[in-house]
Enzyme design. Structure first.
Site, PDB file in Angstrom:
ATOM      1  N   GLY A  15     -13.561  27.693 -32.548  1.00 33.06           N
ATOM      2  CA  GLY A  15     -13.748  26.262 -32.350  1.00 33.06           C
ATOM      3  C   GLY A  15     -14.731  25.720 -33.371  1.00 33.06           C
ATOM      4  O   GLY A  15     -15.635  24.946 -33.040  1.00 33.06           O
ATOM      5  N   HIS A  16     -14.577  26.168 -34.615  1.00 30.93           N
ATOM      6  CA  HIS A  16     -15.421  25.675 -35.700  1.00 30.93           C
ATOM      7  C   HIS A  16     -14.783  26.046 -37.029  1.00 30.93           C
ATOM      8  O   HIS A  16     -13.807  26.800 -37.073  1.00 30.93           O
ATOM      9  CB  HIS A  16     -16.836  26.251 -35.594  1.00 30.93           C
ATOM     10  CG  HIS A  16     -16.890  27.744 -35.575  1.00 30.93           C
ATOM     11  ND1 HIS A  16     -16.694  28.522 -36.690  1.00 30.93           N
ATOM     12  CD2 HIS A  16     -17.089  28.617 -34.560  1.00 30.93           C
ATOM     13  CE1 HIS A  16     -16.795  29.793 -36.370  1.00 30.93           C
ATOM     14  NE2 HIS A  16     -17.018  29.889 -35.068  1.00 30.93           N
ATOM     15  N   ALA A  17     -15.350  25.496 -38.109  1.00 29.28           N
ATOM     16  CA  ALA A  17     -14.941  25.866 -39.466  1.00 29.28           C
ATOM     17  C   ALA A  17     -16.192  26.272 -40.234  1.00 29.28           C
ATOM     18  O   ALA A  17     -17.311  26.060 -39.761  1.00 29.28           O
ATOM     19  CB  ALA A  17     -14.258  24.684 -40.150  1.00 29.28           C
TER      20      ALA A  17
END
Ligand code: TYD
Length: 137
Positions: free
Chosen positions: A54-56
């Site tokens: 749930g991130h980059a």
């Protein structure tokens, strides 16, 4: 790095040496993978139904391996999503910078091994999906 797409991410087949006493797979810096590993971590005991990621990342490259069991990795460049089921310890998913990722469907007892190109740096994370979409523009 902003212009990366999900098609820059790929499954890497690792060398697999088969022995009667068990198998061994090898990852070498700048040979098997296009970066130097500076950090290794692993996820385990992930409760059923839980999601991770749930991130980059702005710069970080990673190779994600299902060292045991299976899980799904969905990668997203802001336009296109691709989902990979990782379930072989001799395959790794290379994730380039600038890709949103979500990991789910962890099987019981699974181990998600991550080889990373940089040390941990919270400044390298994009944790807001809105911010990610702006960053990709
Ligand atoms: P995070 O990368 O957000 O988890 P995931 O993508 O697996 O869901 O990391 C979870 C927590 O662990 C976060 O508080 C930061 C910490 N952490 C470190 O301290 N060092 C590390 O190398 C990593 C990967 C995480």
């Amino acid at each position: 790095m902003k212009k990366t797409t999900v098609y820059d991410c790929t499954i890497i087949e690792l060398d697999k040496h088969h022995h009667e006493k068990g198998n061994i797979s090898i990852v070498e810096n700048n040979a098997t993978i296009p970066f130097n590993v500076q950090r290794t971590y692993y996820l385990y005991d992930v409760p059923g139904g839980e999601s991770r990621g749930g991130h980059a990342h702005k710069e970080l490259q990673q190779l994600i391996i299902a060292a045991s069991g299976s899980f799904s990795v969905t990668i997203n460049d802001g336009h296109i999503k691709r989902t990979f089921l990782l379930n072989r310890p001799y395959q790794g998913l290379l994730i380039v910078p600038g890709i949103w990722r979500e990991l789910d469907d962890f099987s019981s007892g699974s181990v998600c091994l991550v080889l990373a190109s940089h040390k941990y740096d919270e400044q390298d994370y994009i944790r807001s999906y809105e911010e990610f979409l702006k960053y990709k523009k």
